[in-house]
Design a protein around this motif. Structure first.
Motif, PDB file in Angstrom:
ATOM      1  N   GLU A  45       0.850  -1.184   0.000  1.00 24.83           N
ATOM      2  CA  GLU A  45       0.000   0.000   0.000  1.00 24.83           C
ATOM      3  C   GLU A  45       0.887   1.237   0.000  1.00 24.83           C
ATOM      4  OE1 GLU A  45      -2.422   2.946   0.055  1.00 24.83           O
ATOM      5  OE2 GLU A  45      -3.301   0.929  -0.127  1.00 24.83           O
ATOM      6  N   ARG A  46       0.681   2.110  -0.960  1.00 24.49           N
ATOM      7  CA  ARG A  46       1.564   3.265  -1.109  1.00 24.49           C
ATOM      8  C   ARG A  46       1.417   4.291   0.020  1.00 24.49           C
ATOM      9  NH1 ARG A  46       0.006   6.486  -6.465  1.00 24.49           N
ATOM     10  NH2 ARG A  46       1.605   7.857  -5.581  1.00 24.49           N
ATOM     11  N   SER A  47       0.230   4.364   0.655  1.00 25.60           N
ATOM     12  CA  SER A  47       0.034   5.349   1.722  1.00 25.60           C
ATOM     13  C   SER A  47       0.682   4.877   3.020  1.00 25.60           C
ATOM     14  CB  SER A  47      -1.457   5.600   1.947  1.00 25.60           C
ATOM     15  OG  SER A  47      -2.077   4.452   2.480  1.00 25.60           O
ATOM     16  N   SER A 141       3.469   2.378   2.986  1.00 24.29           N
ATOM     17  CA  SER A 141       4.510   3.233   2.401  1.00 24.29           C
ATOM     18  C   SER A 141       5.354   2.460   1.391  1.00 24.29           C
ATOM     19  CB  SER A 141       5.402   3.828   3.506  1.00 24.29           C
ATOM     20  OG  SER A 141       4.634   4.597   4.406  1.00 24.29           O
ATOM     21  N   THR A 142       4.708   1.554   0.676  1.00 24.54           N
ATOM     22  CA  THR A 142       5.394   0.741  -0.324  1.00 24.54           C
ATOM     23  C   THR A 142       4.581   0.779  -1.614  1.00 24.54           C
ATOM     24  OG1 THR A 142       6.261  -0.735   1.397  1.00 24.54           O
ATOM     25  CG2 THR A 142       6.283  -1.555  -0.867  1.00 24.54           C
ATOM     26  N   GLU A 143       5.180   1.310  -2.652  1.00 25.80           N
ATOM     27  CA  GLU A 143       4.485   1.486  -3.930  1.00 25.80           C
ATOM     28  C   GLU A 143       5.027   0.512  -4.965  1.00 25.80           C
ATOM     29  OE1 GLU A 143       3.648   4.987  -7.278  1.00 25.80           O
ATOM     30  OE2 GLU A 143       5.008   5.348  -5.581  1.00 25.80           O
ATOM     31  N   THR A 145       5.981   0.113  -8.511  1.00 22.54           N
ATOM     32  CA  THR A 145       6.300   1.063  -9.571  1.00 22.54           C
ATOM     33  C   THR A 145       6.321   0.446 -10.962  1.00 22.54           C
ATOM     34  OG1 THR A 145       8.661   0.692  -9.200  1.00 22.54           O
ATOM     35  CG2 THR A 145       7.618   2.517  -8.001  1.00 22.54           C
ATOM     36  N   LEU A 158       9.058  -2.873  -6.277  1.00 24.68           N
ATOM     37  CA  LEU A 158       8.464  -2.138  -5.172  1.00 24.68           C
ATOM     38  C   LEU A 158       9.427  -1.060  -4.705  1.00 24.68           C
ATOM     39  CD1 LEU A 158       7.146  -5.162  -3.044  1.00 24.68           C
ATOM     40  CD2 LEU A 158       6.012  -4.001  -4.946  1.00 24.68           C
ATOM     41  N   ARG A 159       8.864   0.103  -4.369  1.00 25.77           N
ATOM     42  CA  ARG A 159       9.699   1.196  -3.857  1.00 25.77           C
ATOM     43  C   ARG A 159       9.136   1.667  -2.528  1.00 25.77           C
ATOM     44  NH1 ARG A 159      10.309   5.575  -8.021  1.00 25.77           N
ATOM     45  NH2 ARG A 159       8.194   6.142  -7.384  1.00 25.77           N
ATOM     46  N   ARG A 160      10.015   1.732  -1.529  1.00 28.99           N
ATOM     47  CA  ARG A 160       9.612   2.177  -0.197  1.00 28.99           C
ATOM     48  C   ARG A 160       9.765   3.687  -0.072  1.00 28.99           C
ATOM     49  NH1 ARG A 160      12.881  -2.301   0.410  1.00 28.99           N
ATOM     50  NH2 ARG A 160      11.810  -4.212   1.081  1.00 28.99           N
ATOM     51  N   ASP A 177      -6.000  -1.246  -6.504  1.00 28.95           N
ATOM     52  CA  ASP A 177      -5.393   0.049  -6.211  1.00 28.95           C
ATOM     53  C   ASP A 177      -6.253   1.231  -6.631  1.00 28.95           C
ATOM     54  OD1 ASP A 177      -4.919  -0.831  -8.818  1.00 28.95           O
ATOM     55  OD2 ASP A 177      -2.995   0.179  -8.999  1.00 28.95           O
TER      56      ASP A 177
END
Length: 518
Positions: A45-47, A141-143, A145, A158-160, A177
């Motif tokens: 989850e990116r948030s 906090s992991t998107e 990409t 994945l980008r943190r 998403d």
């Protein structure tokens, strides 16, 4: 985000069987279902945390049944409540009370007869707690990409938040998403839709004084547009919804959702004295729109929830349809990954849910149109179809109805499997929903006769003879017979009748053809 084809295999250390992008209600329900099936999965989850707003506030009866099976319904009911009566106002004067929603009669077949209200952030909180109970977690906090897929799996980047990157290999990817889905866009899947209403709407969660908490307050004829205010269950905040009749106006959260701006809007539209607005915890702006992805499966990648379809909020269908996407997909992934089911079973996710989503989108849009055209109070009373208890898969390739002379209006294969109170051999009450609860198929024998050949047996199948000689469950009140009629009923893990037959041999044939291999 990029989506290309590459070549690779699944099996390295740290790989997962299912990667889920998005930790809203859709992603969390899928993760819960996979966790109880022992499917190795990962949710990103990116948030920084779960969804912070109230947006999807209504959980329909069919979704409550889903969440009962998943072990989350008691926690949700503990923090939610029924839909309050609507108090209609004209300026500072109370005009009338209305009931906005259909409330079904509680009965043996329907343990959850009406809508449960609670803010979406609370629903997410409860679902996350249930996932933790099952040993799962979310990588916040992991998107994601980018990703690529091949015949064996999906490779995702994945980008943190700190900028570090990781490559993960998964058997399948599920894009949960949201409406702006990066997964859908990367796949290039068309997302066709149209505006439902050009009027902009501001929605905000705020601390508010001067309005009682016992009603859903609405000013349908307010200057500038409808205003609705409702206290949120289990929170000190209220949800404020302000529609703007001026379609050229562009509300902005930073300008229109400050405490000062909200107070000015409330005073102008209500005329009530003594209002006070404190902290605004969340706000958003939208124009009602309906859209749906052209397909929900592309190779080893699936779309679910808002990534696959977005609705007008009228009628409270969006979140509920999304949760049931996940519930439909979860058991099928489990059957393929654990029980040798053919990959073609996963195609039925697209077949079944595209049709349901299209129907529900039409319903949401129709309810919205009724609100605009037919109600002097600005809102049309919701009908029983919004409860989602009548949704079915009768036309699905997974559905088999082989009985002859089934009466008009009777339960058929493809329908939701209803509940019924029974008792076991000890005299203890056992509801059919108790028998269904879990990741298995359930075979109900309601023939009332000894089987002419042995009933199928497998670790993923539970069989109950209801009534008749050597019964496992006794239908003392006749409620199971009333709900189902006579025959053998194979209940899918998502609570729908996959097969209705009079012949034991049809059960084994069904399983071989469309369900699991062993």
């Amino acid at each position: 985000m990029d989506a290309v084809s590459t070549v690779g295999t699944v099996g390295a250390a740290g790989d997962v069987e299912v990667l889920i992008a998005g930790a809203g209600p859709t992603g969390l329900v899928l993760a819960i279902d996979l966790a109880r099936r022992g499917i190795r999965h990962r949710v990103v989850e990116r948030s920084e945390r779960g969804f912070p707003g109230s947006r999807g506030v209504g959980i329909q009866p069919r979704t409550l049944e889903v969440l009962d099976d998943l072990g989350a319904v008691d926690a949700l009911r503990a923090v939610g409540g029924p839909c309050p009566l609507v108090q209609i106002w004209e300026g500072p004067e109370r005009v009338r009370e209305r009931d906005l929603v259909h409330r079904a009669a509680a009965g043996p077949a329907t343990p959850y007869p009406e809508l449960l209200m609670l803010p979406q952030w609370r629903t997410v909180e409860v679902l996350y707690g249930r996932l933790e109970d099952l040993g799962g977690a979310v990588d916040f906090s992991t998107e994601m990409t980018g990703f690529s897929q091949d015949g064996d799996g999906v490779t995702a980047t994945l980008r943190r938040a700190d900028g570090s990157e990781e490559t993960v290999r998964a058997g399948y990817l599920v894009g949960a998403d949201g409406g702006r889905s990066a997964v859908r866009k990367a796949l290039g899947v068309p997302f066709t839709g149209e505006p439902v209403d050009p009027r902009p709407v501001l929605i905000a969660d705020a601390v508010l004084e001067g309005v009682d908490r016992g009603h859903w307050h609405m000013w349908p004829k307010a200057e500038g547009g409808l205003l609705a205010v409702r206290s949120l269950e289990g929170a000190e905040t209220f949800q404020v919804i302000a529609r703007f009749e001026d379609v050229t106006y562009e509300p902005e959260v930073t300008r229109d959702a400050t405490p000062e701006a909200l107070l000015a809007l409330l005073e102008r539209r209500t005329g009530l004295p003594g209002l006070r607005v404190g902290e605004v915890t969340w706000a958003s702006v939208y124009r009602a729109r309906a859209a749906m992805a052209e397909r929900f499966r592309t190779g080893r990648v699936f779309l679910a929830g808002d990534a696959a379809h977005i609705h007008s909020p009228a009628g409270g269908q969006g979140l509920n349809t999304s949760v049931q996407d996940a519930y439909n997909l979860g058991w099928k992934l489990g059957a393929v990954l654990r029980h040798g089911a053919p990959d073609a079973l996963l195609d039925s996710y697209d077949t079944e849910r595209v049709r349901v989503a299209a129907d529900v989108l039409g319903l949401s849009t129709s309810v919205h149109a009724d609100d605009r055209a037919h109600s002097e109070d600005g809102l049309h009373r919701r009908g029983p179809e919004t409860l989602q208890l009548s949704l079915h898969y009768r036309e699905s390739p997974l559905t088999r109805e082989t009985r002859r002379d089934v009466p008009e209006g009777a339960l058929r294969a493809g329908d939701r499997a209803p509940d019924a109170p029974c008792v076991d051999a000890s005299g203890a009450e056992v509801r059919l929903f108790d028998a269904f609860r879990g990741p298995h198929f359930t075979l109900l024998d309601l023939t009332g006769e000894p089987p002419r050949q042995p009933l199928p047996a497998a670790p993923w199948l539970r069989t109950y003879r209801v009534g008749g000689p050597d019964a496992d469950l006794h239908d003392t009140g006749g409620h199971a017979k009333t709900a189902y009629g006579s025959g053998l009923f194979l209940i899918r893990p998502d609570g729908y009748v996959g097969l209705a037959t009079d012949e034991v041999g049809d059960v084994a044939a069904y399983v071989r053809a469309v369900a699991v291999a062993g």
